[in-house]
Design a protein around this motif. Structure first.
Motif, PDB file in Angstrom:
ATOM      1  N   UNK A 142       0.831  -1.225   0.000  1.00 49.93           N
ATOM      2  CA  UNK A 142       0.000   0.000   0.000  1.00 49.93           C
ATOM      3  C   UNK A 142       0.854   1.260   0.000  1.00 49.93           C
ATOM      4  N   UNK A 143       2.107   1.139  -0.365  1.00 48.31           N
ATOM      5  CA  UNK A 143       2.984   2.303  -0.334  1.00 48.31           C
ATOM      6  C   UNK A 143       2.560   3.365  -1.354  1.00 48.31           C
ATOM      7  N   UNK A 144       1.819   2.939  -2.368  1.00 49.36           N
ATOM      8  CA  UNK A 144       1.332   3.890  -3.364  1.00 49.36           C
ATOM      9  C   UNK A 144       0.355   4.902  -2.798  1.00 49.36           C
ATOM     10  N   UNK A 145      -0.197   4.632  -1.593  1.00 50.29           N
ATOM     11  CA  UNK A 145      -1.130   5.561  -0.960  1.00 50.29           C
ATOM     12  C   UNK A 145      -0.411   6.682  -0.209  1.00 50.29           C
ATOM     13  N   UNK A 146       0.917   6.616  -0.173  1.00 55.98           N
ATOM     14  CA  UNK A 146       1.695   7.632   0.545  1.00 55.98           C
ATOM     15  C   UNK A 146       1.680   8.962  -0.207  1.00 55.98           C
ATOM     16  N   UNK A 147       1.762  10.053   0.571  1.00 57.92           N
ATOM     17  CA  UNK A 147       1.930  11.381  -0.028  1.00 57.92           C
ATOM     18  C   UNK A 147       3.393  11.597  -0.401  1.00 57.92           C
ATOM     19  N   UNK A 148       4.277  10.994   0.389  1.00 58.99           N
ATOM     20  CA  UNK A 148       5.705  11.120   0.125  1.00 58.99           C
ATOM     21  C   UNK A 148       6.402   9.856   0.618  1.00 58.99           C
ATOM     22  N   UNK A 149       7.441   9.434  -0.118  1.00 59.84           N
ATOM     23  CA  UNK A 149       8.225   8.251   0.262  1.00 59.84           C
ATOM     24  C   UNK A 149       9.679   8.676   0.390  1.00 59.84           C
ATOM     25  N   UNK A 150      10.238   8.480   1.572  1.00 55.77           N
ATOM     26  CA  UNK A 150      11.620   8.872   1.840  1.00 55.77           C
ATOM     27  C   UNK A 150      12.557   7.689   1.636  1.00 55.77           C
ATOM     28  N   UNK A 151      13.647   7.934   0.919  1.00 60.74           N
ATOM     29  CA  UNK A 151      14.666   6.915   0.705  1.00 60.74           C
ATOM     30  C   UNK A 151      15.970   7.394   1.325  1.00 60.74           C
ATOM     31  N   UNK A 152      16.709   6.473   1.943  1.00 59.18           N
ATOM     32  CA  UNK A 152      17.991   6.857   2.506  1.00 59.18           C
ATOM     33  C   UNK A 152      18.687   5.686   3.154  1.00 59.18           C
ATOM     34  N   UNK A 153      19.977   5.876   3.386  1.00 58.49           N
ATOM     35  CA  UNK A 153      20.750   4.840   4.060  1.00 58.49           C
ATOM     36  C   UNK A 153      20.384   4.819   5.535  1.00 58.49           C
ATOM     37  N   UNK A 154      20.880   3.820   6.246  1.00 62.32           N
ATOM     38  CA  UNK A 154      20.602   3.688   7.675  1.00 62.32           C
ATOM     39  C   UNK A 154      21.095   4.909   8.446  1.00 62.32           C
ATOM     40  N   UNK A 176      14.568   1.827   3.308  1.00 62.51           N
ATOM     41  CA  UNK A 176      16.034   1.911   3.419  1.00 62.51           C
ATOM     42  C   UNK A 176      16.728   1.580   2.112  1.00 62.51           C
ATOM     43  N   UNK A 177      17.848   2.226   1.903  1.00 64.79           N
ATOM     44  CA  UNK A 177      18.732   1.883   0.785  1.00 64.79           C
ATOM     45  C   UNK A 177      19.912   1.109   1.359  1.00 64.79           C
ATOM     46  N   UNK A 178      20.105  -0.090   0.869  1.00 63.87           N
ATOM     47  CA  UNK A 178      21.184  -0.964   1.340  1.00 63.87           C
ATOM     48  C   UNK A 178      22.121  -1.227   0.169  1.00 63.87           C
ATOM     49  N   UNK A 179      23.381  -0.959   0.373  1.00 68.03           N
ATOM     50  CA  UNK A 179      24.372  -1.098  -0.706  1.00 68.03           C
ATOM     51  C   UNK A 179      24.322  -2.494  -1.318  1.00 68.03           C
ATOM     52  N   UNK A 180      24.234  -2.525  -2.658  1.00 68.43           N
ATOM     53  CA  UNK A 180      24.223  -3.791  -3.373  1.00 68.43           C
ATOM     54  C   UNK A 180      22.848  -4.399  -3.545  1.00 68.43           C
ATOM     55  N   UNK A 181      21.815  -3.803  -2.937  1.00 68.32           N
ATOM     56  CA  UNK A 181      20.455  -4.337  -3.061  1.00 68.32           C
ATOM     57  C   UNK A 181      19.577  -3.384  -3.874  1.00 68.32           C
ATOM     58  N   UNK A 182      18.765  -3.975  -4.733  1.00 73.16           N
ATOM     59  CA  UNK A 182      17.852  -3.188  -5.541  1.00 73.16           C
ATOM     60  C   UNK A 182      16.649  -2.733  -4.702  1.00 73.16           C
ATOM     61  N   UNK A 183      16.105  -1.609  -5.068  1.00 71.57           N
ATOM     62  CA  UNK A 183      14.883  -1.164  -4.399  1.00 71.57           C
ATOM     63  C   UNK A 183      13.722  -2.072  -4.789  1.00 71.57           C
ATOM     64  N   UNK A 184      12.740  -2.249  -3.898  1.00 68.49           N
ATOM     65  CA  UNK A 184      11.571  -3.066  -4.237  1.00 68.49           C
ATOM     66  C   UNK A 184      10.839  -2.518  -5.458  1.00 68.49           C
ATOM     67  N   UNK A 185      10.220  -3.423  -6.213  1.00 70.52           N
ATOM     68  CA  UNK A 185       9.480  -3.021  -7.410  1.00 70.52           C
ATOM     69  C   UNK A 185       8.404  -1.997  -7.080  1.00 70.52           C
ATOM     70  N   UNK A 186       7.764  -2.168  -5.903  1.00 71.68           N
ATOM     71  CA  UNK A 186       6.696  -1.248  -5.514  1.00 71.68           C
ATOM     72  C   UNK A 186       7.196   0.193  -5.414  1.00 71.68           C
ATOM     73  N   UNK A 187       8.457   0.343  -5.019  1.00 70.10           N
ATOM     74  CA  UNK A 187       9.039   1.684  -4.929  1.00 70.10           C
ATOM     75  C   UNK A 187       9.414   2.195  -6.315  1.00 70.10           C
ATOM     76  N   UNK A 188       9.983   1.316  -7.130  1.00 71.07           N
ATOM     77  CA  UNK A 188      10.387   1.710  -8.479  1.00 71.07           C
ATOM     78  C   UNK A 188       9.198   2.139  -9.324  1.00 71.07           C
ATOM     79  N   UNK A 189       8.016   1.599  -9.018  1.00 68.31           N
ATOM     80  CA  UNK A 189       6.825   1.918  -9.803  1.00 68.31           C
ATOM     81  C   UNK A 189       6.141   3.212  -9.354  1.00 68.31           C
ATOM     82  N   UNK A 190       6.635   3.812  -8.279  1.00 66.55           N
ATOM     83  CA  UNK A 190       6.013   5.032  -7.769  1.00 66.55           C
ATOM     84  C   UNK A 190       6.275   6.219  -8.697  1.00 66.55           C
ATOM     85  N   UNK A 191       5.355   7.179  -8.748  1.00 69.34           N
ATOM     86  CA  UNK A 191       5.644   8.425  -9.463  1.00 69.34           C
ATOM     87  C   UNK A 191       6.870   9.094  -8.849  1.00 69.34           C
ATOM     88  N   UNK A 192       7.779   9.542  -9.673  1.00 64.65           N
ATOM     89  CA  UNK A 192       9.041  10.072  -9.172  1.00 64.65           C
ATOM     90  C   UNK A 192       8.851  11.289  -8.270  1.00 64.65           C
TER      91      UNK A 192
END
Length: 272
Positions: A142-154, A176-192
């Motif tokens: 349900x992350x698509x229902x967010x007004x804003x999605x924050x990305x960042x390292x630990x 979270x952004x973890x070195x060497x790991x791809x972001x989940x598809x649900x995040x990649x599909x979000x409006x930028x």
């Protein structure tokens, strides 16, 4: 005389009826032997609406509980209740009279003045609940229902910012952004335009992470290693660039300041 086992109670108001309903439900908790059907009718504005509800209450041998601030409706409910032999309870009447006598001022008689406060309160509660359920990569479905999605390292202030924004009525999620790991598809599909990348200087991040383990016997060496931390931030920066998302530098910013930057970005987005 047999006790009634089921009653109909009609909650009437020229506003949202939330105040009246809350009082009624608090009282009904004390009467567990009788089942009650509560019929809420809000935003009553004219006598025809009022008459229709009172007639229905009479048919069902119901009780009318009301909270009118419009004098004409208060007068009308009393006359209608007498005509249809329906018992009524005025939730606010005695309070209004007492306050009026004490303050020596007549009430405005304007319904719905509390509604904006109620709406804002429930909006914030919903946003806080959303932030908790979408913290640190949770709730991806349900992350698509967010007004804003924050990305960042630990330790880049993702959670504090999400909670702060939620108190302002903004539905915020963070991943979270973890070195060497791809972001989940649900995040990649979000409006930028919904995504905000959190940027932080690597030296500052090392200090923050070390403070996280202050007083503890064991500190994960890779977690606070200057080289590893720098690589993490470089990896995150590459993701932000590929996404083409907005970025906010949190290095020397308080939570309030960084949140303000994010809200300003959201205002600009809304104006486009």
């Amino acid at each position: 005389m047999d006790k009634p086992t089921h009653r109909h109670v009609y909650v009437l108001s020229d506003g949202t009826a939330r105040t009246c309903e809350a009082v009624l439900l608090s009282v009904l908790c004390q009467f567990t032997d009788v089942s009650v059907s509560v019929h809420k009718v809000a935003n009553i504005r004219n006598l025809d609406q009022l008459r229709e509800v009172v007639e229905d209450a009479a048919t069902n041998q119901g009780i009318v509980v009301f909270s009118f601030v419009t004098p004409q409706l208060v007068e009308a409910i009393y006359s209608q209740s007498i005509y249809y032999a329906v018992p009524t309870i005025d939730v606010l009447g005695h309070v209004f009279t007492r306050v009026e006598n004490l303050l020596k001022v007549s009430p405005m008689g304007v319904p719905g003045l509390l509604r904006p406060v109620h709406d804002e309160y429930f909006r914030r509660i919903d946003s806080i609940d959303f932030a908790v359920k979408h913290d640190d990569g949770l709730g991806l479905s349900t992350i698509g229902e967010a007004d804003v999605v924050l990305l960042g390292v630990s330790r880049s202030s993702k959670t504090p910012l999400s909670i702060y924004l939620s108190y302002r009525g903004i539905r915020a999620a963070n991943v979270p952004i973890i070195a060497g790991q791809q972001l989940p598809k649900e995040v990649m599909d979000l409006p930028r335009e919904k995504i905000v990348g959190l940027v932080i200087d690597h030296e500052r991040l090392v200090v923050v992470r070390r403070n996280r383990f202050k007083g503890q016997a064991f500190v994960p060496p890779d977690y606070v290693d200057q080289k590893n931390v720098s690589e993490e931030i470089t990896y995150a920066s590459g993701i932000f660039k590929r996404l083409g998302c907005n970025q906010v530098d949190v290095t020397s910013r308080s939570i309030e300041e960084a949140a303000t930057d994010i809200m300003n970005l959201m205002r600009i987005r809304a104006q486009v």
